[in-house]
Write an enzyme that holds these catalytic residues in place. Structure first.
Site, short mmCIF file in Angstrom:
data_model
loop_
_atom_site.label_atom_id
_atom_site.label_comp_id
_atom_site.label_asym_id
_atom_site.label_seq_id
_atom_site.Cartn_x
_atom_site.Cartn_y
_atom_site.Cartn_z
N ILE A 25 2.43 4.99 -1.14
CA ILE A 25 3.28 3.87 -0.16
C ILE A 25 4.55 4.12 -1.60
CG2 ILE A 25 3.66 1.32 0.66
CD1 ILE A 25 0.51 1.73 1.49
N THR A 43 -6.01 16.76 -10.23
CA THR A 43 -6.13 16.85 -9.18
C THR A 43 -4.29 16.36 -8.62
OG1 THR A 43 -5.99 14.90 -8.15
CG2 THR A 43 -8.04 17.46 -8.29
N VAL A 44 -4.33 15.65 -9.11
CA VAL A 44 -2.95 15.21 -8.86
C VAL A 44 -2.00 15.50 -10.21
CG1 VAL A 44 -1.23 12.94 -9.95
CG2 VAL A 44 -3.50 12.53 -8.53
N LYS A 68 -4.28 -2.85 -9.76
CA LYS A 68 -3.22 -2.74 -8.73
C LYS A 68 -2.74 -4.14 -8.30
CE LYS A 68 -5.05 1.04 -6.80
NZ LYS A 68 -6.70 2.28 -5.52
#
Lengths: 430, 430
Positions: free
Chosen positions: B138, B14-15, B207
């Site tokens: 972000i 999807t990305v 992350k």
């Protein structure tokens, strides 16, 4: 090794002094981050003797910032004088004319002359950078222009004035009135002796005009920002807002709609559960809505020496690294002029507070005035009774347009039983 | 006119599909913002026939992403395959070896091999960009590395996994148990069929390791992240948290202290009035603390095709504009290795939930175990009575160190009157 990047700082108030301090203390960190030495070479301010807590003895001193811009030997002139005209404007214009990059924290200057200055800068391949002009330390210009560069931004709104947010927050927390809290804010140094730029919304409007240009890639259009301040927000409005599930904030809102662009600054009621409702005190917040990224929120300190210097130096770091971006995201000759939408076209809900005589038929007259303009009431609150005396009545509407609301308010204001001018706060549900 | 910047996309989930769509639909916007055309020239995925909702017919197709990296004729290889090893790693390594910039959303790859890949990229003057790897849309990597470049960052923490935040938010709102809400999240597509990467904290730890390197300018050190997931958070903990004034969030926390650096991912209780406490559902948030800017908060969607593609293309825009930044803010050979601090050194308050036999003397034994380790209790709650049966007891401590707390818990766990393993959640007051 590349030549050092030479900096001249015009204006040595708290932000100027903090900028010099930052550039001096963190010279090594900045060199590592940019691959280049960044050195202050010249400074200018009105009073040479004043102790500013930083050693200025190794820099050339100029009494005249314009002379410094022309002859200070700098690659970058940092303008921290303030004001849209006078020495600030001449300093920036001179810097650009003599081939120097400009970094400024001056929202008034960019709001009034941003497009012309951008043209002067881009024509010479220079940077005109103004991260510090909006929302203090929050990297919102970079965030919009680079971080969200892949998006069509449809809306940007935010709490853009820390003084107003402080006053509104204190009014809510303590139940005190505007004048009282303003006086305290002045005593604490959060508000100026002449507070009108802040509390009448002008400062927020300057910032909104800058944000609008960056968000939508349009020329800066301060003249078409609708501006209302917070003087008419009353202690009792916070009680009603709380009961109705809202917080009161002074917001700047820019929205791109089919017919053009809305730009407005005014007090708003926002639902308590929106992220911006929780941003209290001197903090600022900016919310951007992009078509791919959806909603992004940035929160931080909107003023103060440290945060503002942080933003000024971030711009200097970009210049040192050789990163050039079009001033407003797209080159100034490609900015698309967007039709300014009049405030009368605003669509949304309203909160209205009236002081009326407590007498049968009064509410019916008010309701009739609303009905005649097709404004649909959502709820009405009348607290307490005081037959034949004044009582407050509060009502909220369903979504309607500003023009209808204003006509209804004019009719209501003219009714004999309405004792004071109606107070209205727009409800924004983002 | 400059040559177009040629893009090859490896991985068309999807990305990947959203990235191709964005680059195609917004070609003109991107050209205006960068002064250069950006064109997709090649794509690679496992299954060629699959309908991905975008027209791929004009791009060269590669079954093998590594072959595409080597021979696809691209200036930039976008890696959206995922996983720290295998084809993702070989694609990125090959791209760098053959002189192509890399943009990736792959947190596992950067967490495990970021420093080595940065070395390979910087040695050849190439960009290795990974904005999309942390917190989705972000712009936090840019925010830290450029927007806050003037600051020494002392702390960064955040909600880094939307799946966990969704589950914790639903548990709080509905009072349902972990397993129940997880099953629902899986049905809704918010959690994977094998959810362990998310709910055991590994994804957030990847992350956090990336954020730590960018925030502090140190090599990526995933091996020293302390990781705990959310499996042991129980419905009843939300009731107690609410009573005590907290929300429960899975946070990643990196803190620079005198002796080195803390990196930890675990469930936390945070005061309800901190900005991060209000970040609910699938949203992510990152809070950075800098010495000049003070606190800055970024909130937005941490995953999803649109937000992630927005971040991928922001990196491509930087490359098209010729903006090169050191991968982790300072050049890889200047990264300062920071001593990893063991979890046992953590200082702070604790929430502990016990299931004990309701019998005189039990609380005294627990209190004695705490006293023997110098852990000072702040409050204790025992709800209801059930003589000689199991009742929950909840207590909170004043600030203490993790080692003492763990020793006290081991003694308490061994007591006969304690019926289940003690559950502990750390309290963080930022």
């Amino acid at each position: 090794m590349t030549e050092p990047l030479k900096i001249a700082v015009a204006g040595l108030g708290t932000v100027g002094a903090s900028t010099v301090k930052l550039l001096t203390e963190k010279a090594e960190l900045i060199r590592q981050r940019t691959g280049r030495r960044v050195e202050v070479v010249a400074v200018s301010a009105r009073s040479r003797g004043k102790d500013r807590g930083v050693d200025l003895s190794t820099f050339r001193w100029f009494d005249d910032p314009v002379a410094m811009a022309a002859d200070g030997g700098a690659d970058v002139v940092v303008e921290l004088i303030g004001g849209s005209e006078g020495p600030a404007r001449r300093t920036v214009e001179t810097a650009l004319e003599t081939g120097r990059h400009v970094v400024t924290a001056n929202k008034a200057l960019i709001a009034h002359h941003g497009t012309a200055l951008a043209k002067a800068a881009e024509g010479r391949g220079l940077s005109l950078a103004f991260e510090a002009s909006v929302a203090g330390g929050i990297p919102i210009i970079k965030g919009l222009r680079e971080g969200l560069a892949a998006n069509d931004i449809t809306e940007v709104h935010g709490i853009l004035n820390g003084t107003c947010n402080y006053i509104l927050t204190e009014m809510r927390r303590t139940g005190r009135d505007f004048a009282d809290v303003l006086a305290e804010a002045q005593a604490l140094g959060y508000a100026e002796a002449d507070p009108s730029f802040d509390i009448d919304g002008v400062d927020a409007a300057h910032k909104l005009a800058v944000l609008t240009a960056v968000a939508f890639g349009c020329p800066v259009d301060f003249a078409n920002v609708h501006v209302e301040g917070i003087r008419h927000v009353s202690a009792v409005d916070f009680d009603y807002a709380d009961q109705l599930g809202y917080r009161i904030k002074l917001l700047g809102i820019a929205r791109r709609l089919d017919g053009g662009v809305e730009q407005r600054v005014h007090p708003c009621m926002v639902p308590k559960d929106t992220p911006i409702a929780a941003v209290d005190g001197v903090f600022n917040a900016v919310v951007a809505q992009g078509d791919f990224v959806q909603r992004v929120v940035f929160v931080g300190r909107g003023a103060g020496a440290g945060p503002t210097a942080s933003a000024v130096v971030a711009d200097i770091v970009d210049i040192a690294r050789g990163c050039r971006t079009a001033t407003f995201g797209v080159p100034v000759d490609r900015l698309s002029r967007l039709e300014p939408l009049p405030m009368s076209a605003r669509q949304g809900a309203y909160y209205v507070r009236l002081m009326v005589v407590d007498r049968p038929g009064v509410i019916a007259d008010i309701a009739a005035a609303m009905r005649d303009e097709n404004v649909s009431m959502e709820q009405m609150l009348q607290r307490g009774r005081a037959p034949d005396e004044g009582v407050p009545v509060v009502l909220t509407t369903h979504d309607t347009d500003e023009a209808s609301m204003q006509r209804a308010l004019a009719v209501i204001a003219a009714q004999q039983s309405v004792l004071e001018p109606p107070r209205m706060i727009r409800i924004e549900s983002f």
